[in-house]
Design a protein around this motif. Structure first.
Motif, PDB file in Angstrom:
ATOM      1  N   MET A 292     -20.571  37.553-106.880  1.00  0.00           N
ATOM      2  CA  MET A 292     -19.548  36.245-106.234  1.00  0.00           C
ATOM      3  C   MET A 292     -18.993  36.563-105.048  1.00  0.00           C
ATOM      4  SD  MET A 292     -19.311  33.381-106.944  1.00  0.00           S
ATOM      5  CE  MET A 292     -19.528  33.062-108.931  1.00  0.00           C
ATOM      6  N   ASN A 293     -18.617  37.923-104.918  1.00  0.00           N
ATOM      7  CA  ASN A 293     -17.778  38.125-103.486  1.00  0.00           C
ATOM      8  C   ASN A 293     -18.723  37.735-102.419  1.00  0.00           C
ATOM      9  OD1 ASN A 293     -15.480  39.463-104.384  1.00  0.00           O
ATOM     10  ND2 ASN A 293     -16.310  41.526-104.252  1.00  0.00           N
ATOM     11  N   GLY A 294     -20.040  38.108-102.397  1.00  0.00           N
ATOM     12  CA  GLY A 294     -20.766  37.754-101.278  1.00  0.00           C
ATOM     13  C   GLY A 294     -20.942  36.112-100.936  1.00  0.00           C
ATOM     14  N   ALA A 295     -21.031  35.451-102.386  1.00  0.00           N
ATOM     15  CA  ALA A 295     -20.883  33.967-102.225  1.00  0.00           C
ATOM     16  C   ALA A 295     -19.788  33.501-101.546  1.00  0.00           C
ATOM     17  CB  ALA A 295     -21.266  33.323-103.543  1.00  0.00           C
ATOM     18  N   ARG A 296     -18.689  34.172-101.951  1.00  0.00           N
ATOM     19  CA  ARG A 296     -17.350  33.505-101.423  1.00  0.00           C
ATOM     20  C   ARG A 296     -17.129  33.844 -99.991  1.00  0.00           C
ATOM     21  NH1 ARG A 296     -13.932  34.633-107.039  1.00  0.00           N
ATOM     22  NH2 ARG A 296     -14.536  32.655-108.131  1.00  0.00           N
ATOM     23  N   ILE A 297     -17.725  34.841 -99.543  1.00  0.00           N
ATOM     24  CA  ILE A 297     -17.678  35.265 -98.083  1.00  0.00           C
ATOM     25  C   ILE A 297     -18.357  34.388 -97.473  1.00  0.00           C
ATOM     26  CG2 ILE A 297     -18.144  37.015 -96.245  1.00  0.00           C
ATOM     27  CD1 ILE A 297     -17.291  39.204 -98.273  1.00  0.00           C
ATOM     28  N   ALA A 298     -19.764  33.954 -98.045  1.00  0.00           N
ATOM     29  CA  ALA A 298     -20.453  33.009 -97.370  1.00  0.00           C
ATOM     30  C   ALA A 298     -19.872  31.476 -97.172  1.00  0.00           C
ATOM     31  CB  ALA A 298     -21.725  33.000 -97.967  1.00  0.00           C
ATOM     32  N   VAL A 299     -19.048  31.236 -98.037  1.00  0.00           N
ATOM     33  CA  VAL A 299     -18.417  29.765 -98.131  1.00  0.00           C
ATOM     34  C   VAL A 299     -17.240  29.876 -96.758  1.00  0.00           C
ATOM     35  CG1 VAL A 299     -16.946  28.211 -99.177  1.00  0.00           C
ATOM     36  CG2 VAL A 299     -18.806  29.279-100.398  1.00  0.00           C
ATOM     37  N   GLY A 300     -16.514  30.932 -96.936  1.00  0.00           N
ATOM     38  CA  GLY A 300     -15.663  31.089 -95.864  1.00  0.00           C
ATOM     39  C   GLY A 300     -16.161  31.083 -94.579  1.00  0.00           C
ATOM     40  N   ARG A 301     -17.487  31.976 -94.470  1.00  0.00           N
ATOM     41  CA  ARG A 301     -18.236  31.822 -93.137  1.00  0.00           C
ATOM     42  C   ARG A 301     -18.628  30.627 -92.624  1.00  0.00           C
ATOM     43  NH1 ARG A 301     -23.038  34.507 -94.893  1.00  0.00           N
ATOM     44  NH2 ARG A 301     -23.865  32.156 -95.238  1.00  0.00           N
ATOM     45  N   GLY A 302     -19.052  29.670 -93.671  1.00  0.00           N
ATOM     46  CA  GLY A 302     -19.800  28.647 -93.338  1.00  0.00           C
ATOM     47  C   GLY A 302     -18.742  27.525 -92.813  1.00  0.00           C
ATOM     48  N   ALA A 303     -17.519  27.683 -93.531  1.00  0.00           N
ATOM     49  CA  ALA A 303     -16.281  26.885 -93.214  1.00  0.00           C
ATOM     50  C   ALA A 303     -15.875  27.193 -91.557  1.00  0.00           C
ATOM     51  CB  ALA A 303     -15.192  26.971 -94.101  1.00  0.00           C
ATOM     52  N   ALA A 304     -15.947  28.435 -91.332  1.00  0.00           N
ATOM     53  CA  ALA A 304     -15.508  28.868 -90.066  1.00  0.00           C
ATOM     54  C   ALA A 304     -16.545  28.149 -89.022  1.00  0.00           C
ATOM     55  CB  ALA A 304     -15.379  30.412 -90.018  1.00  0.00           C
ATOM     56  N   ALA A 305     -17.923  28.542 -89.440  1.00  0.00           N
ATOM     57  CA  ALA A 305     -18.776  28.061 -88.479  1.00  0.00           C
ATOM     58  C   ALA A 305     -18.664  26.546 -88.243  1.00  0.00           C
ATOM     59  CB  ALA A 305     -20.122  28.160 -89.248  1.00  0.00           C
ATOM     60  N   ILE A 306     -18.422  25.778 -89.377  1.00  0.00           N
ATOM     61  CA  ILE A 306     -18.491  24.188 -89.057  1.00  0.00           C
ATOM     62  C   ILE A 306     -17.302  23.875 -88.125  1.00  0.00           C
ATOM     63  CG2 ILE A 306     -17.971  22.129 -90.300  1.00  0.00           C
ATOM     64  CD1 ILE A 306     -19.726  23.242 -92.808  1.00  0.00           C
ATOM     65  N   ALA A 307     -16.099  24.443 -88.540  1.00  0.00           N
ATOM     66  CA  ALA A 307     -14.740  24.444 -87.610  1.00  0.00           C
ATOM     67  C   ALA A 307     -15.179  24.956 -86.312  1.00  0.00           C
ATOM     68  CB  ALA A 307     -13.887  25.160 -88.268  1.00  0.00           C
ATOM     69  N   THR A 308     -15.809  25.878 -86.078  1.00  0.00           N
ATOM     70  CA  THR A 308     -16.444  26.272 -84.632  1.00  0.00           C
ATOM     71  C   THR A 308     -16.989  25.280 -83.897  1.00  0.00           C
ATOM     72  OG1 THR A 308     -16.072  28.689 -85.262  1.00  0.00           O
ATOM     73  CG2 THR A 308     -17.553  28.186 -83.368  1.00  0.00           C
ATOM     74  N   GLY A 309     -18.147  24.739 -84.491  1.00  0.00           N
ATOM     75  CA  GLY A 309     -19.000  23.628 -83.860  1.00  0.00           C
ATOM     76  C   GLY A 309     -18.047  22.530 -83.597  1.00  0.00           C
ATOM     77  N   ALA A 310     -17.010  22.137 -84.561  1.00  0.00           N
ATOM     78  CA  ALA A 310     -16.280  20.954 -84.139  1.00  0.00           C
ATOM     79  C   ALA A 310     -15.417  21.519 -83.040  1.00  0.00           C
ATOM     80  CB  ALA A 310     -15.251  20.784 -85.484  1.00  0.00           C
ATOM     81  N   TYR A 311     -14.808  22.638 -82.791  1.00  0.00           N
ATOM     82  CA  TYR A 311     -13.953  23.146 -81.812  1.00  0.00           C
ATOM     83  C   TYR A 311     -14.560  22.904 -80.472  1.00  0.00           C
ATOM     84  CZ  TYR A 311     -12.031  26.385 -78.775  1.00  0.00           C
ATOM     85  OH  TYR A 311     -11.238  27.078 -77.276  1.00  0.00           O
ATOM     86  N   HIS A 312     -15.978  23.264 -80.383  1.00  0.00           N
ATOM     87  CA  HIS A 312     -16.668  23.237 -79.175  1.00  0.00           C
ATOM     88  C   HIS A 312     -17.010  21.718 -78.878  1.00  0.00           C
ATOM     89  CE1 HIS A 312     -16.967  27.235 -78.134  1.00  0.00           C
ATOM     90  NE2 HIS A 312     -17.099  27.636 -79.467  1.00  0.00           N
ATOM     91  N   ALA A 313     -17.225  20.993 -79.700  1.00  0.00           N
ATOM     92  CA  ALA A 313     -17.481  19.340 -79.451  1.00  0.00           C
ATOM     93  C   ALA A 313     -16.031  18.808 -78.917  1.00  0.00           C
ATOM     94  CB  ALA A 313     -17.716  18.639 -80.740  1.00  0.00           C
ATOM     95  N   SER A 314     -14.830  19.302 -79.647  1.00  0.00           N
ATOM     96  CA  SER A 314     -13.817  18.692 -78.926  1.00  0.00           C
ATOM     97  C   SER A 314     -13.200  18.985 -77.655  1.00  0.00           C
ATOM     98  CB  SER A 314     -12.486  18.636 -80.264  1.00  0.00           C
ATOM     99  OG  SER A 314     -12.467  20.128 -80.479  1.00  0.00           O
ATOM    100  N   LEU A 315     -13.518  20.433 -77.412  1.00  0.00           N
ATOM    101  CA  LEU A 315     -13.251  21.013 -76.325  1.00  0.00           C
ATOM    102  C   LEU A 315     -14.151  20.699 -75.097  1.00  0.00           C
ATOM    103  CD1 LEU A 315     -11.858  23.447 -74.675  1.00  0.00           C
ATOM    104  CD2 LEU A 315     -13.656  24.822 -75.051  1.00  0.00           C
ATOM    105  N   ASN A 316     -15.410  20.190 -75.403  1.00  0.00           N
ATOM    106  CA  ASN A 316     -16.208  19.674 -74.371  1.00  0.00           C
ATOM    107  C   ASN A 316     -15.948  18.284 -73.961  1.00  0.00           C
ATOM    108  OD1 ASN A 316     -17.979  21.792 -74.283  1.00  0.00           O
ATOM    109  ND2 ASN A 316     -19.533  20.897 -75.744  1.00  0.00           N
ATOM    110  N   TYR A 317     -15.350  17.372 -75.083  1.00  0.00           N
ATOM    111  CA  TYR A 317     -14.698  16.220 -74.781  1.00  0.00           C
ATOM    112  C   TYR A 317     -13.717  16.282 -73.838  1.00  0.00           C
ATOM    113  CZ  TYR A 317     -12.819  11.341 -75.766  1.00  0.00           C
ATOM    114  OH  TYR A 317     -12.494  10.217 -75.621  1.00  0.00           O
ATOM    115  N   ALA A 318     -12.587  17.069 -74.204  1.00  0.00           N
ATOM    116  CA  ALA A 318     -11.570  17.366 -73.573  1.00  0.00           C
ATOM    117  C   ALA A 318     -11.704  17.576 -72.058  1.00  0.00           C
ATOM    118  CB  ALA A 318     -10.446  18.119 -74.293  1.00  0.00           C
ATOM    119  N   HIS A 319     -12.672  18.481 -71.989  1.00  0.00           N
ATOM    120  CA  HIS A 319     -12.940  18.813 -70.425  1.00  0.00           C
ATOM    121  C   HIS A 319     -13.576  17.445 -69.578  1.00  0.00           C
ATOM    122  CE1 HIS A 319     -11.477  22.554 -69.988  1.00  0.00           C
ATOM    123  NE2 HIS A 319     -12.055  23.195 -71.141  1.00  0.00           N
TER     124      HIS A 319
END
Length: 603
Positions: A292-319
């Protein structure tokens, strides 16, 4: 298309410089790899994601997986991705050479998965669950089961799942009723499982389910749960497949991750579902949670990745989006001036900086936990291995929860950056917000992770894990103090460590009195309090590394790059860390308002 969803320079900086992948590569287990090889692998993953994942991200949301005529229909890219993921080593990367894998460090594997999830979070789950199911077989099953299933799972020919949840039990696994009746050397499986991600889909030759079930006559509760390999189609002696009486009853239509199918499965409708016991009877939950440790790290990693994609989308828009005008020194706006880009407005910059602080800090946290895992596995000294295991244990609920919860906050700010357009389906921010919402529920909700942190991890081994983590943080504080410009931030973090001790002393009083319900009543606010401090530690580490690079005149990245990391660190310490003061007041307040009493509170 490059960098539309991820900043590869920052990823490599956190991996190679901040969290020092080289320390892991120096271990004998990973001697076949060097930094150049890992970097080439990461670059190839990014190139693949650009071509085969990111272009289908919006399309998979608009044409979701769905149940039709007894099967799950998915986007054609799913079966293509599974095959190519096997060929490129995405599934086999973490497995030992002996198991047919690449024996790659978890740090590198998670860097690869992060890029894929940032590109298109609907696809990697199919691979991730196949990997997790195969890991269970490798670690705990007999040689015959390994030879029968693992090679085809690593190659991507067969998918895999982990089947825990049942309709009447939810997260309470002690209440599962799926049964296993002895039938010679195998068992007849009967029951149903819900919320099974990647549980079945058109185009998959076979799905190998790892099922928790109760053998007839087993003890009640979690002590009587066993683990079984239950394939959708069971292999025959000639290598062909026959139906194993695993039926897809329905699917779940979701608010997000709509291209990633979630199924309702029934086992043994015709009393012809065969399962093979993994390991020893009644040890199923222990086996599952060892992975489960690996699975839970994977969930956090996935959430960070989704938020990262969103950050770049909003950053591009702001520019790109001009709106309004900057205030003049008189405090007024000059209507004759051209409109300014919204990235120049302080409040928009505040929201973008919050996104940057959350996403980059979360990725650093993921790499740190991956490093703890790698060193716990590879360290030659048993004492050192145990040290890293304890550090990983206490950090796992945090790395799962902080990116999941704060990732939602991050993307919510991204939607706000777009204003009204952020609420429109034409723009991608709303999809990111829908997609990330499941992360705080996957692999144990925030409430469950919070009780695990406060109730188990803080107290485990007589507080040894917390002591080790405190030592790690204090070491980072000492390193930051060597730089005059960072000393004020190091001192702030030191003060928060002392505040943590005050909070825990207050809460532990309830546990010492045997009032465990009161002790854990505010576990979720404690998670927010403690993880905010842990993230401040990560930003101090990043800031110290960036400051050292500037002092030494490092050319690995530009001066502007390092300055941006220092600026974000300062932002986190000003805008986020102070929130722990209010949380500490909540945690040390003696009034209990959420415990169940005889009073009628809810109308």
């Amino acid at each position: 298309m490059a960098n539309q969803y991820v900043d590869l320079e920052t990823l490599k900086y956190l991996l190679f410089q901040v969290q020092d992948l080289k320390e892991v590569l120096e271990q004998e287990r990973y001697s076949e790899y060097d930094e150049e090889a890992v970097e080439m692998f990461i670059d190839s993953v990014k190139d693949y994601a650009d071509k085969e994942m990111y272009p289908y991200f919006k399309e998979m949301d608009e044409h979701p997986a769905h149940f039709k005529d007894g099967e799950i229909v998915v986007h054609p890219q799913v079966t293509k991705y599974m095959k190519e993921a096997g060929e490129m080593g995405f599934i086999g990367a973490p497995f030992d050479y002996d198991a047919g894998g690449l024996q790659m460090p978890s740090m590198a594997v998670n860097a690869s998965s992060f890029i894929q999830e940032a590109a298109n979070n609907h696809l990697p789950g199919y691979v991730g669950l196949t990997l997790g199911a195969a890991e269970l077989i490798v670690h705990f099953a007999n040689q015959e089961l390994n030879q029968t299933y693992v090679p085809k799972m690593i190659s991507g020919e067969w998918g895999g799942t982990m089947c825990l949840t049942e309709p009447q039990a939810g997260s309470s696994l002690s209440d599962i009723v799926t049964s296993a009746t002895p039938d010679g050397d195998t068992y007849k499986i009967h029951g149903q499982k819900i919320f099974i991600s990647g549980g079945d889909y058109q185009g998959a030759e076979n799905i190998v389910h790892l099922v928790l079930a109760r053998i007839k006559g087993a003890p009640a509760g979690t002590k009587g749960i066993s683990l079984f390999v239950v394939p959708k189609n069971r292999p025959k002696s000639d290598g062909s497949l026959e139906s194993n009486d695993v039926t897809t009853v329905a699917d779940f239509q979701k608010m997000g991750q709509r291209g990633y199918c979630t199924t309702h499965l029934f086992f043994g409708d015709k009393e012809d579902c065969t399962g093979w016991l993994v390991g020893e009877p009644n040890q199923g939950l222990r086996y599952m949670f060892l992975m489960m440790n690996g699975a839970r790290i994977a969930v956090g990693r996935g959430a960070a990745a989704i938020a990262t994609g969103a950050y770049h989308a909003s950053l591009n828009y702001a520019h790109e989006r001009p709106q309004g005008r900057e205030l003049q020194s008189s405090g007024k706006k000059d209507a004759s001036q051209e409109q300014t880009l919204i990235v120049n407005h302080p409040d928009v910059r505040r929201m973008l900086l919050l996104q940057k602080a959350i996403t980059e800090g979360s990725l650093s946290l993921v790499f740190l936990c991956s490093k703890y895992y790698d060193l716990s596995v590879a360290a030659s000294d048993e004492k050192e291995s145990e040290r890293y295991k304890l550090l990983l244990e206490i950090m796992t609920p945090i790395v799962k929860t902080y990116p999941s919860e704060m990732g939602i906050t991050s993307i919510n700010n991204g939607v706000q950056v777009l204003g009204g357009y952020g609420f429109c389906s034409e723009y991608i921010l709303q999809q990111y917000l829908r997609d990330i919402r499941i992360s705080a529920i996957y692999e144990g909700t925030t409430g469950i992770q919070s009780q695990d942190l406060l109730g188990r991890k803080i107290t485990m081994a007589n507080g040894k894990a917390l002591q080790l983590l405190s030592e790690e943080i204090k070491q980072s504080i000492g390193e930051a103090m060597a730089h005059e410009s960072l000393a004020p931030y190091a001192k702030k973090l030191g003060a928060k460590l002392e505040l943590t001790q005050e909070v825990l002393q207050s809460l532990m009083g309830y546990a010492m009195q045997g009032d465990y319900q009161r002790f854990l009543a505010d576990a979720t606010p404690f998670m927010e309090f403690f993880s905010t401090i842990v993230m401040a530690w990560q930003w101090l580490v990043i800031g110290t590394n960036a400051q050292q690079a500037l002092v030494m005149g490092s050319k690995r990245n530009s001066e502007e790059f390092y300055e941006s990391k220092l600026h974000t660190m300062k932002f986190y310490f000003k805008y986020e860390l102070p929130k722990t003061q209010g949380l500490s007041e909540i945690l040390m307040d003696k009034e209990a308002l959420t415990l169940n009493t005889d009073k009628k509170i809810f109308a």
